[in-house]
Design a protein around this motif. Structure first.
Motif, PDB file in Angstrom:
ATOM      1  N   CYS A 326       0.826  -1.205   0.000  1.00 56.13           N
ATOM      2  CA  CYS A 326       0.000   0.000   0.000  1.00 56.13           C
ATOM      3  C   CYS A 326       0.864   1.261   0.000  1.00 56.13           C
ATOM      4  O   CYS A 326       1.969   1.276   0.545  1.00 56.13           O
ATOM      5  CB  CYS A 326      -0.905   0.023   1.229  1.00 56.13           C
ATOM      6  N   GLY A 327       0.321   2.324  -0.591  1.00 58.12           N
ATOM      7  CA  GLY A 327       0.987   3.608  -0.566  1.00 58.12           C
ATOM      8  C   GLY A 327       0.874   4.270   0.794  1.00 58.12           C
ATOM      9  O   GLY A 327       0.090   3.868   1.659  1.00 58.12           O
ATOM     10  N   ALA A 328       1.673   5.313   0.996  1.00 56.36           N
ATOM     11  CA  ALA A 328       1.661   6.047   2.257  1.00 56.36           C
ATOM     12  C   ALA A 328       0.282   6.653   2.502  1.00 56.36           C
ATOM     13  O   ALA A 328      -0.345   7.211   1.599  1.00 56.36           O
ATOM     14  CB  ALA A 328       2.719   7.148   2.234  1.00 56.36           C
ATOM     15  N   GLY A 329      -0.198   6.525   3.737  1.00 57.64           N
ATOM     16  CA  GLY A 329      -1.482   7.101   4.088  1.00 57.64           C
ATOM     17  C   GLY A 329      -2.686   6.320   3.618  1.00 57.64           C
ATOM     18  O   GLY A 329      -3.824   6.791   3.756  1.00 57.64           O
ATOM     19  N   VAL A 330      -2.478   5.122   3.073  1.00 60.40           N
ATOM     20  CA  VAL A 330      -3.571   4.292   2.561  1.00 60.40           C
ATOM     21  C   VAL A 330      -3.771   3.100   3.492  1.00 60.40           C
ATOM     22  O   VAL A 330      -2.809   2.437   3.880  1.00 60.40           O
ATOM     23  CB  VAL A 330      -3.281   3.812   1.126  1.00 60.40           C
ATOM     24  N   THR A 331      -5.027   2.831   3.843  1.00 58.83           N
ATOM     25  CA  THR A 331      -5.364   1.729   4.741  1.00 58.83           C
ATOM     26  C   THR A 331      -6.093   0.643   3.963  1.00 58.83           C
ATOM     27  O   THR A 331      -7.153   0.905   3.379  1.00 58.83           O
ATOM     28  CB  THR A 331      -6.274   2.216   5.884  1.00 58.83           C
ATOM     29  N   PRO A 332      -5.561  -0.583   3.931  1.00 57.39           N
ATOM     30  CA  PRO A 332      -6.251  -1.666   3.205  1.00 57.39           C
ATOM     31  C   PRO A 332      -7.418  -2.216   4.014  1.00 57.39           C
ATOM     32  O   PRO A 332      -7.325  -2.396   5.237  1.00 57.39           O
ATOM     33  CB  PRO A 332      -5.156  -2.723   3.041  1.00 57.39           C
ATOM     34  N   LEU A 333      -8.530  -2.491   3.327  1.00 58.55           N
ATOM     35  CA  LEU A 333      -9.711  -3.088   3.941  1.00 58.55           C
ATOM     36  C   LEU A 333     -10.235  -4.184   3.023  1.00 58.55           C
ATOM     37  O   LEU A 333     -10.237  -4.030   1.795  1.00 58.55           O
ATOM     38  CB  LEU A 333     -10.814  -2.047   4.155  1.00 58.55           C
ATOM     39  N   VAL A 359     -14.964   5.590   7.233  1.00 63.21           N
ATOM     40  CA  VAL A 359     -15.389   5.062   5.933  1.00 63.21           C
ATOM     41  C   VAL A 359     -16.904   4.958   5.887  1.00 63.21           C
ATOM     42  O   VAL A 359     -17.542   5.327   4.890  1.00 63.21           O
ATOM     43  CB  VAL A 359     -14.731   3.695   5.667  1.00 63.21           C
ATOM     44  N   ARG A 360     -17.507   4.447   6.955  1.00 66.37           N
ATOM     45  CA  ARG A 360     -18.969   4.346   6.979  1.00 66.37           C
ATOM     46  C   ARG A 360     -19.613   5.721   6.819  1.00 66.37           C
ATOM     47  O   ARG A 360     -20.583   5.884   6.073  1.00 66.37           O
ATOM     48  CB  ARG A 360     -19.428   3.705   8.290  1.00 66.37           C
ATOM     49  N   ALA A 361     -19.061   6.707   7.517  1.00 62.35           N
ATOM     50  CA  ALA A 361     -19.655   8.044   7.472  1.00 62.35           C
ATOM     51  C   ALA A 361     -19.517   8.665   6.087  1.00 62.35           C
ATOM     52  O   ALA A 361     -20.468   9.261   5.560  1.00 62.35           O
ATOM     53  CB  ALA A 361     -18.993   8.934   8.528  1.00 62.35           C
ATOM     54  N   ARG A 362     -18.349   8.537   5.479  1.00 64.94           N
ATOM     55  CA  ARG A 362     -18.150   9.127   4.155  1.00 64.94           C
ATOM     56  C   ARG A 362     -19.048   8.435   3.122  1.00 64.94           C
ATOM     57  O   ARG A 362     -19.652   9.094   2.256  1.00 64.94           O
ATOM     58  CB  ARG A 362     -16.676   9.014   3.759  1.00 64.94           C
ATOM     59  N   ALA A 406      -6.846   9.179   3.247  1.00 72.71           N
ATOM     60  CA  ALA A 406      -7.142   9.968   4.443  1.00 72.71           C
ATOM     61  C   ALA A 406      -8.538  10.562   4.415  1.00 72.71           C
ATOM     62  O   ALA A 406      -9.093  10.908   5.465  1.00 72.71           O
ATOM     63  CB  ALA A 406      -6.096  11.072   4.595  1.00 72.71           C
ATOM     64  N   ASP A 407      -9.133  10.690   3.220  1.00 66.67           N
ATOM     65  CA  ASP A 407     -10.507  11.179   3.099  1.00 66.67           C
ATOM     66  C   ASP A 407     -11.530  10.056   3.114  1.00 66.67           C
ATOM     67  O   ASP A 407     -12.712  10.294   2.816  1.00 66.67           O
ATOM     68  CB  ASP A 407     -10.649  11.988   1.800  1.00 66.67           C
ATOM     69  N   ALA A 408     -11.101   8.824   3.422  1.00 62.15           N
ATOM     70  CA  ALA A 408     -11.968   7.640   3.503  1.00 62.15           C
ATOM     71  C   ALA A 408     -12.541   7.247   2.158  1.00 62.15           C
ATOM     72  O   ALA A 408     -13.569   6.564   2.084  1.00 62.15           O
ATOM     73  CB  ALA A 408     -13.097   7.852   4.524  1.00 62.15           C
ATOM     74  N   LEU A 409     -11.888   7.657   1.072  1.00 62.29           N
ATOM     75  CA  LEU A 409     -12.309   7.278  -0.273  1.00 62.29           C
ATOM     76  C   LEU A 409     -11.424   6.155  -0.811  1.00 62.29           C
ATOM     77  O   LEU A 409     -10.213   6.106  -0.514  1.00 62.29           O
ATOM     78  CB  LEU A 409     -12.213   8.473  -1.216  1.00 62.29           C
ATOM     79  N   PRO A 410     -11.983   5.244  -1.616  1.00 67.27           N
ATOM     80  CA  PRO A 410     -11.157   4.211  -2.255  1.00 67.27           C
ATOM     81  C   PRO A 410     -10.092   4.843  -3.145  1.00 67.27           C
ATOM     82  O   PRO A 410     -10.403   5.658  -4.017  1.00 67.27           O
ATOM     83  CB  PRO A 410     -12.167   3.421  -3.075  1.00 67.27           C
ATOM     84  N   ALA A 411      -8.840   4.482  -2.900  1.00 65.35           N
ATOM     85  CA  ALA A 411      -7.723   5.050  -3.655  1.00 65.35           C
ATOM     86  C   ALA A 411      -6.868   3.986  -4.316  1.00 65.35           C
ATOM     87  O   ALA A 411      -6.174   4.274  -5.301  1.00 65.35           O
ATOM     88  CB  ALA A 411      -6.846   5.901  -2.730  1.00 65.35           C
ATOM     89  N   GLU A 412      -6.883   2.756  -3.786  1.00 61.31           N
ATOM     90  CA  GLU A 412      -6.086   1.662  -4.337  1.00 61.31           C
ATOM     91  C   GLU A 412      -6.903   0.375  -4.311  1.00 61.31           C
ATOM     92  O   GLU A 412      -7.865   0.242  -3.547  1.00 61.31           O
ATOM     93  CB  GLU A 412      -4.801   1.463  -3.527  1.00 61.31           C
ATOM     94  N   VAL A 413      -6.502  -0.560  -5.149  1.00 64.75           N
ATOM     95  CA  VAL A 413      -7.082  -1.895  -5.135  1.00 64.75           C
ATOM     96  C   VAL A 413      -5.939  -2.897  -5.081  1.00 64.75           C
ATOM     97  O   VAL A 413      -4.897  -2.702  -5.718  1.00 64.75           O
ATOM     98  CB  VAL A 413      -7.972  -2.143  -6.364  1.00 64.75           C
ATOM     99  N   ILE A 414      -6.120  -3.946  -4.299  1.00 66.95           N
ATOM    100  CA  ILE A 414      -5.088  -4.960  -4.111  1.00 66.95           C
ATOM    101  C   ILE A 414      -5.706  -6.320  -4.421  1.00 66.95           C
ATOM    102  O   ILE A 414      -6.674  -6.730  -3.775  1.00 66.95           O
ATOM    103  CB  ILE A 414      -4.542  -4.951  -2.674  1.00 66.95           C
ATOM    104  N   PHE A 415      -5.155  -7.024  -5.393  1.00 68.06           N
ATOM    105  CA  PHE A 415      -5.631  -8.354  -5.770  1.00 68.06           C
ATOM    106  C   PHE A 415      -4.732  -9.408  -5.134  1.00 68.06           C
ATOM    107  O   PHE A 415      -3.512  -9.247  -5.083  1.00 68.06           O
ATOM    108  CB  PHE A 415      -5.628  -8.517  -7.288  1.00 68.06           C
TER     109      PHE A 415
END
Length: 555
Positions: A326-333, A359-362, A406-415
């Protein structure tokens, strides 16, 4: 545990079991046979000649918003899982094919869900948000008749927030079977001279105890105790994260969970390393074209050459962990957690487990923006891998991680999980591989398209879209949720169309009237291997997305 709490767990498990069974019936029995009708808020299906009804929404995801009811003596009453099993047995057994294990598997799954709920209340969730999302799938696959059958060991179950120590074996050096880069395994513990360390899942060692007795007695294997630190099981049960090494380890587990006995076949061990080598340039190209695209390589495996059963049973595959890519500041879910509907006390608050509050709120406040970002991350690399590279990714909900910024938006995908990733036959030179390995790595074009379409759209996007629509702040009423769901599918169709170009296989996603849905009920009834599972048609939500803002029928 009080009787009241135990009764609550059983009630939740029963509700989830009935819902999963009914979804399977609608998708695989009543729908294809024209036995589903809607009247007002109700969807009614005839199973073995008996009407069953419920309130449903969510398009092809079939999210039920009320109890399932059985028509009996002219009045409706709540349907039990045992009664629904009886209807299924009458329906599917009418042709003479009997499955005397089916009812027990459904009951075992229901009881396992209740046990997991109880264990979960006594345990603390991981502080790591990624691991919390991995451990959130309490009720399992929404379209499987017995999703938790086989999960009878809460001490090893991710849903119970389990943590445990791995065992360490020493394999005599001349009996080591391995391929690729396995250096990280040597950091799990020291072996005496002449031996090589091999980590093992403690549950698997219990299952293999009779087979291990001889090699342990004569010194081909030695028991070196426990590995340092605690391993954390991920959603697949047998794949664990080991914080001390920072990698994931995919073990064999001789337990049938859903449709599969979860062991690493010998050709899958070699295939993981081969696919890792072949996919590196593919993912380099995809990441260049679609920034934010990531994957988890499986660079090596290790086992013991002690016959096929132990070679497969003790085989472990090394896999990168999401925090490594993952990139800096990105949280995998885990995508599965983002798709999971709330259950139990959380349902009234719209709070599925394992999803961070931000994430739920955004997502609730701006569902269309959040969804567009999600689809833009997930869809293009899957389509390009298939159409341009002849690679069938397996983007179902447990094989995809979403990196939120950081804005709780999807920014990356990990397969992840190369076991289900295949190469389209005829588009790759596999002449240098053993025939069984090559066969396991390939799909014929039609089978590859079906798998890609099912995993991406029916299994993945449909479930996430239903959850986004149901949890939106401004969509509390059913008609509002369905209108929003239609808008979400229109957004997804626009993304697919923009990336389709003139490539016929991609454009078919938008033009076919129906898409393939995996027939889990059928394969369980036949007691067949998962690879023998067929597909049933479900309405294509892309085709129906533009129809008055509705997502279309659900069967």
């Amino acid at each position: 545990m009080s009787d009241t709490v135990r009764a609550r767990h059983l009630a939740l498990a029963e509700e989830a079991t009935v819902a999963a069974l009914l979804r399977c019936c609608i998708r695989e029995i009543a729908g294809p046979r024209g036995r589903v009708r809607t009247a007002g808020p109700y969807l009614t299906a005839r199973i073995a000649g008996t009407p069953v009804r419920t309130r449903a929404g969510g398009g092809i995801a079939l999210r039920f918003t009320g109890p399932a009811e059985l028509l009996e003596g002219g009045s409706w009453r709540r349907l039990t899982s045992a009664e629904l099993v009886g209807l299924i047995e009458r329906e599917l057994g009418a042709g003479g094919e009997v499955n005397d294990e089916f009812g027990a598997q459904v009951a075992a799954s229901r009881d396992a869900i209740a046990a997991l709920l109880a264990a979960r209340e006594r345990a603390d969730p991981p502080a790591d948000p990624w691991l919390a999302s991995e451990q959130a799938l309490v009720t399992g696959h929404p379209f499987h008749p017995s999703p938790k059958a086989g999960v009878a060991a809460p001490g090893y179950a991710p849903e119970a927030h389990a943590r445990f120590r791995l065992r360490l074996l020493g394999v005599r050096a001349d009996l080591v079977a391995e391929g690729g880069d396995t250096a990280v395994l040597d950091r799990l513990g020291l072996a005496p001279p002449g031996y090589v360390p091999l980590p093992a899942h403690p549950w698997q060692l219990e299952l293999l105890a009779p087979d291990l007795a001889g090699p342990l007695a004569d010194g081909r294997l030695i028991d070196l105790g426990h590995c340092p630190g605690l391993a954390v099981p991920t959603s697949s049960v047998r794949t664990v994260y080991h914080p001390g090494t920072g990698v994931c380890l995919k073990f064999s587990l001789n337990v049938r969970i859903t449709n599969c006995v979860r062991k690493n076949a010998w050709y899958e061990l070699a295939g993981a390393v081969e696919l890792t080598r072949r996919l590196r340039p593919v993912f380099d190209e995809l990441a260049g074209r679609h920034p934010g695209t990531r994957w988890l390589p499986e660079p090596g495996y290790r086992s013991a050459a002690l016959g096929t059963r132990l070679l497969e049973g003790l085989g472990v595959i090394v896999r990168s962990a999401p925090w490594q890519v993952c990139g800096a500041g990105v949280t995998p879910l885990l995508a599965g957690a983002l798709a999971a509907p709330p259950y139990g006390p959380a349902a009234s608050a719209g709070a599925p487990p394992g999803v961070p509050e931000a994430v739920r709120a955004r997502r609730a406040a701006d569902p269309v923006t959040w969804w567009r970002a999600y689809v833009e991350r997930v869809v293009p690399p899957v389509l390009d891998a298939y159409a341009d590279h002849g690679v069938v990714l397996e983007p179902h909900l447990q094989n995809v991680l979403i990196g939120v910024d950081a804005d709780a938006l999807p920014a990356e995908v990990i397969f992840r999980d190369l076991e289900g990733t295949k190469l389209v036959a005829g588009r790759h030179d596999l002449s240098g591989l053993p025939a069984r390995v090559a066969a396991a790595l390939t799909y014929e074009p039609e089978r590859g398209w079906n798998r890609m379409a099912y995993c991406l759209v029916v299994n993945h996007l449909a479930e996430v879209a239903a959850t986004v629509a149901a949890s939106a702040r401004d969509a509390r009423r059913p008609e509002h949720r369905e209108r929003l769901l239609g808008e979400l599918w229109a957004v997804a169709a626009e993304v697919v169309a923009r990336h389709a170009g003139g490539r016929p296989p991609v454009r078919e996603l938008l033009s076919r009237c129906s898409l393939p849905a995996k027939a889990n009920l059928g394969v369980r009834w036949r007691r067949a291997a998962d690879r023998a599972a067929g597909y049933v048609p479900v309405p294509n939500p892309f085709v129906r997305a533009g129809s008055a803002g509705r997502s279309g029928k659900a069967w």
